[in-house]
Design a protein around this motif. Sequence first.
Motif, short mmCIF file in Angstrom:
data_model
loop_
_atom_site.label_atom_id
_atom_site.label_comp_id
_atom_site.label_asym_id
_atom_site.label_seq_id
_atom_site.Cartn_x
_atom_site.Cartn_y
_atom_site.Cartn_z
N ALA A 1 4.64 20.54 0.93
CA ALA A 1 5.75 20.35 -0.27
C ALA A 1 6.14 18.99 -0.43
N HIS A 2 6.42 18.60 0.86
CA HIS A 2 6.93 17.16 0.95
C HIS A 2 5.92 16.18 1.66
N PRO A 3 5.21 15.42 1.17
CA PRO A 3 4.25 14.72 1.85
C PRO A 3 4.65 13.75 2.75
N LEU A 4 3.94 13.43 3.78
CA LEU A 4 4.05 12.41 4.59
C LEU A 4 3.77 10.96 4.11
N VAL A 5 4.77 10.17 3.80
CA VAL A 5 4.36 9.05 3.13
C VAL A 5 4.58 8.00 3.90
N ILE A 6 3.30 6.82 3.89
CA ILE A 6 3.43 5.54 4.67
C ILE A 6 3.16 4.67 3.38
N LYS A 7 4.05 3.68 3.46
CA LYS A 7 4.34 2.49 2.49
C LYS A 7 4.58 1.34 3.12
N GLY B 1 0.81 -1.22 -0.12
CA GLY B 1 -0.22 0.18 -0.03
C GLY B 1 0.79 1.32 0.02
N PHE B 2 0.37 2.31 -0.36
CA PHE B 2 1.21 3.44 -0.69
C PHE B 2 0.31 4.50 -0.36
N PHE B 3 0.73 5.73 0.59
CA PHE B 3 -0.46 6.68 1.10
C PHE B 3 0.46 7.86 1.23
N GLU B 4 0.14 9.17 0.50
CA GLU B 4 0.86 10.40 0.57
C GLU B 4 -0.05 11.29 1.32
N ILE B 5 0.01 11.83 2.47
CA ILE B 5 -0.65 12.69 3.11
C ILE B 5 -0.05 14.11 3.00
#
Length: 368
Positions: A331-337, A320-324
Amino acid sequence: MHLIQQQMNTIHIYLFGLGNVGSTLIKQILDSQQFFKENQGIDLKIVGLANSKKVLTDKDGISKDWKEVFAEQSVTRNADHFYRFSSGDLTIRIAVDATASKELSQFYPELIEHGFHVVTANKIANTLSQSFYDDLRILLQEKELSFEYETNVGAGLPIVETVRNLHKSGEQLFAVNGVFSGSLGYMFNRFSQEEVPFSEIVLDALKNGFTEPDPREDLSGNDVARKLLVLARESGLKLEFNDIAIENLVMPELRPASLNQFIDQIEKLDHSLEEKKSQLQPDEVLRHLGQLDVLNKTLTVSLQAVKKESPAGQLQGSDGFFEIYSESYAAHPLVIKGAGAGKAVTARGLLSDIIKISKATKKVFQVI
Ligand SMILES: NC(=O)c1ccc[n+]([C@@H]2O[C@H](COP(=O)([O-])OP(=O)(O)OC[C@H]3O[C@@H](n4cnc5c(N)ncnc54)[C@H](OP(=O)(O)O)[C@@H]3O)[C@@H](O)[C@H]2O)c1
């Protein structure tokens, strides 16, 4: 001198759903029971088990032979079976929902009325009407009980809590985009890389427990739509399921069929997806994306061509890949992968929610 004395906190777990996730959760709990007792003062006992037809209760807690005991001693399920069993018992009770049942979701208010905390992997309760959602939270507050559902989005990945914490800390959320479904991620990663009909990949994913019990729940876009709605509501938006724009990959004639009929005709999915694949540029792959635009209050589920070198294009397996995006992460999203589907990560996420409630209900005494 004051001594802090910790009492062993006994937690009674009532588990609905003994399939991929439910049976893995049982194994994880039984394997770590001693660890929780010794390290955290928590005694987890699974005292109730139910599938769609049968129920088993055991006040001492089930053990490793639970499958045989369930097969021999379970009885026909009544809606009130667990209440009657637990009535008068003052132990902390947690109802765990590892089903995809709408009927059970509609039953949560009754469980809460009877003193059960609720932990769920099932997304339906959070995606019924906004009024059901709001009423459930009012009831939880009145009864001082907890409702945890981290596994509703991204299986064991910490997405719900991250979005909730940002919103509760006063942060304006802008958007959450990504590959919300580990199951569809797995299917489209393989479809982009291999010369295999899409229908074969779906059947393989179903066999491995990567899809919803009915894979049309994934392919219709409904499962990703539910995840988007869970996060939208967590971000403070008041929206209904019908507000979501969903691209449905299941053609109309396959939608009303029974699960078995659908499986018999599953090759019908192949033609339109082969066509989409043939239209890709050499540097593109297909990805199933969810997009929550918090500012414009729009939720979109669609299959899109993305560049191979983009973060979504580079995903492997069932990641899964999430950009918050938010005020602080503009400018730099919090990314959870990470692994975004599968029974082991989902069961671990449920167990982590159970431990969260167990810790919150733990009593600490000061001895003078
Ligand atoms: N697998 C994953 O990777 C994953 C990831 C994230 C979230 N989830 C969520 O986890 C949940 C379970 O998924 P799964 O893969 O474990 O499904 P599954 O293998 O099909 O198991 C579903 C279980 O639920 C039982 N059930 C159905 N209706 C029930 C009811 N009304 N009361 C009690 N039990 C009932 C079924 O009983 P019968 O056998 O009698 O029908 C079966 O034991 C779903 O909500 C899914 O969205 C799964």
